[in-house]
Design an enzyme around this catalytic site. Structure first.
Site, mmCIF file in Angstrom:
data_model
loop_
_atom_site.group_PDB
_atom_site.id
_atom_site.type_symbol
_atom_site.label_atom_id
_atom_site.label_comp_id
_atom_site.label_asym_id
_atom_site.label_seq_id
_atom_site.Cartn_x
_atom_site.Cartn_y
_atom_site.Cartn_z
ATOM 1 N N ASP A 17 26.875 41.880 43.476
ATOM 2 C CA ASP A 17 28.146 41.157 43.441
ATOM 3 C C ASP A 17 27.804 39.658 43.380
ATOM 4 O OD1 ASP A 17 30.943 40.523 44.000
ATOM 5 O OD2 ASP A 17 30.260 40.055 46.032
ATOM 6 N N ASP A 25 30.478 36.678 44.150
ATOM 7 C CA ASP A 25 31.187 35.872 45.145
ATOM 8 C C ASP A 25 30.834 36.270 46.571
ATOM 9 O OD1 ASP A 25 32.687 34.119 43.501
ATOM 10 O OD2 ASP A 25 34.170 35.688 43.099
ATOM 11 N N GLU A 56 44.927 43.032 50.161
ATOM 12 C CA GLU A 56 43.538 43.426 49.870
ATOM 13 C C GLU A 56 42.838 43.897 51.151
ATOM 14 O OE1 GLU A 56 41.169 40.400 47.888
ATOM 15 O OE2 GLU A 56 39.379 41.649 47.930
ATOM 16 N N SER A 66 31.080 41.407 38.894
ATOM 17 C CA SER A 66 32.003 40.565 39.655
ATOM 18 C C SER A 66 33.459 40.766 39.263
ATOM 19 C CB SER A 66 31.637 39.095 39.442
ATOM 20 O OG SER A 66 32.640 38.250 39.987
ATOM 21 N N LYS A 122 35.527 48.266 40.808
ATOM 22 C CA LYS A 122 34.159 47.854 40.450
ATOM 23 C C LYS A 122 33.264 49.089 40.434
ATOM 24 C CE LYS A 122 32.447 43.900 41.956
ATOM 25 N NZ LYS A 122 31.975 42.896 42.946
HETATM 26 N N1 MG7 Z 1 40.604 36.715 44.285
HETATM 27 C C1 MG7 Z 1 41.193 37.437 43.335
HETATM 28 N N2 MG7 Z 1 42.164 36.708 42.742
HETATM 29 C C2 MG7 Z 1 42.172 35.485 43.324
HETATM 30 C C3 MG7 Z 1 42.918 34.300 43.120
HETATM 31 O O1 MG7 Z 1 43.802 34.185 42.282
HETATM 32 N N3 MG7 Z 1 42.603 33.251 43.949
HETATM 33 C C4 MG7 Z 1 41.627 33.335 44.900
HETATM 34 N N4 MG7 Z 1 41.360 32.294 45.669
HETATM 35 N N5 MG7 Z 1 40.911 34.435 45.085
HETATM 36 C C5 MG7 Z 1 41.176 35.507 44.307
HETATM 37 O O2 MG7 Z 1 35.476 37.904 43.753
HETATM 38 C C6 MG7 Z 1 36.517 38.742 44.004
HETATM 39 C C7 MG7 Z 1 37.484 38.163 45.017
HETATM 40 O O3 MG7 Z 1 38.319 37.203 44.391
HETATM 41 C C8 MG7 Z 1 39.502 37.098 45.164
HETATM 42 C C9 MG7 Z 1 43.023 37.177 41.650
HETATM 43 C C10 MG7 Z 1 39.728 38.434 45.825
HETATM 44 O O4 MG7 Z 1 39.997 38.237 47.208
HETATM 45 C C11 MG7 Z 1 38.424 39.188 45.598
HETATM 46 O O5 MG7 Z 1 37.892 39.763 46.762
HETATM 47 MG MG MG Z 2 32.081 39.290 46.904
#
Ligand code: MG7
Ligand code: MG
Length: 315
Positions: A55, A57, A106, A174, A224
């Site tokens: 992954d 992030d 989530e 990712s 994923k």
């Molecule tokens: N994640 C998903 N989305 C967003 C967004 O629009 N803004 C932010 N700040 N975070 C987002 O790498 C995946 C992670 O990215 C986040 C559409 C989700 O929380 C997911 O775990």
């Molecule tokens: Mg992550």
């Protein structure tokens, strides 16, 4: 008996420094025998049998900066554009509003993954639409990434360089924004590693180099797995199936199934390493799903030790 004999044999195969790394207080392992026998099998296979799936992030990148401040994920680049001195209309406000609504879903402990999926699809779709509406240009995106608060984990750059030179393929999988990942790695490492295959949400650009869309399939936290591996990637995975051993790294329970595209593999062939970042209440779930759980450690040190031991062996 047989189990003890196997465990002892596995222990003998695992170098002292790897054992010492795994015995640290903040490294949690539910079944040490199983983890060690997987590592021993991987050491026996060496670099030529290894595939790494990671992954990005808060796994390859830090969850927290040295000062203790939260580091951004790839979407953060768009959300905090104004902090980087770029005006993208009301994109930041729109994304923050979506985040406030969908992030609790989530991580809702009372909803099943099946119940969450439609909400996640909606969140990613709306965020992608807002990004596309902003019409951000590629050159601006590069500036946003350059000034971002995304940081590699300590030792991540050396780990990536080491895998590249050892010829170990790396799948970067990712649910964030893939363009941000490739721009970030090119800026920080000089180039995207040649052994890296990126599976993520990729943007499309118009003739003025402004973002005009995202490619299918949309990848979110809970898909994923093999279902989002496109035709082009199927070919890549076909080659990857020849590799006997997989190391999977993630920071979310949704990352556990990233190895599903490597279908002929059994549970025993994948060593799953988790980074648990300031969410101690989740430890029991992580211990059940992952072989090794690294708690509140913003480095790649333990993974690096294990991968060094594997790639040191040439068959
Ligand atoms: N994640 C998903 N989305 C967003 C967004 O629009 N803004 C932010 N700040 N975070 C987002 O790498 C995946 C992670 O990215 C986040 C559409 C989700 O929380 C997911 O775990
Ligand atoms: Mg992550």
């Amino acid at each position: 008996n047989g189990t003890t004999a196997t465990a002892a044999a596995a222990l003998a195969e695992v170098p002292e420094d790897v054992l010492a790394a795994l015995q640290q207080e903040h490294i949690k392992i539910k079944n040490p025998e199983r983890a060690l026998s997987k590592i021993a099998k991987m050491i026996a296979g060496g670099a030529d049998e290894l595939l790494v799936i990671s992954d990005f992030d808060h796994t390859m990148s830090r969850a927290y900066c040295e000062a203790g401040e939260r580091c951004w994920a790839t979407f953060g680049v768009f959300e905090h554009a104004e902090r980087s001195g770029c005006k993208l209309g009301d994109l930041g406000a729109k994304l923050k509003k979506l985040l406030a609504h969908y992030l609790p879903i989530e991580f809702d402990g009372n909803m099943t993954i099946e119940e969450k999926i439609p909400h996640m699809e909606e969140w990613w779709r709306l965020s992608h639409e807002a990004i596309v509406e902003s019409g951000v240009e590629r050159a601006v995106l590069e500036q946003l990434v350059l000034h971002s608060n995304i940081r590699l984990r300590d030792n991540a750059a050396s780990l990536l360089a080491h895998l590249e030179s050892a010829g170990v393929p790396l799948v970067m999988f990712s649910a964030g924004v893939g363009d941000v990942i490739s721009i970030f790695l090119a800026q920080r490492l000089g180039a995207v590693p040649s052994n890296m295959h990126l599976i993520s949400n990729m943007m499309t650009y118009d003739d003025k180099n402004a973002v005009c869309g995202f490619r299918d399939p949309l990848i979110h936290t809970f898909n994923k797995n093999g279902t989002v591996i496109s035709k082009a990637e199927e070919h890549f995975y076909e080659q990857m199936r020849a590799r006997d051993n997989v190391i999977l790294m993630g920071d979310s329970m949704g990352d556990l199934h990233m190895d599903v595209g490597v279908e002929n593999h059994s549970e025993a062939d994948t060593l799953k390493i988790a980074f648990l970042n300031k969410k101690d209440h989740l430890l029991p779930y992580y211990l059940d799903g992952y072989d090794i759980v690294i708690v509140d450690d913003q480095s790649m040190d333990v993974s690096r030790k294990i991968m060094d031991a594997i790639t040191a062996v040439r068959k």
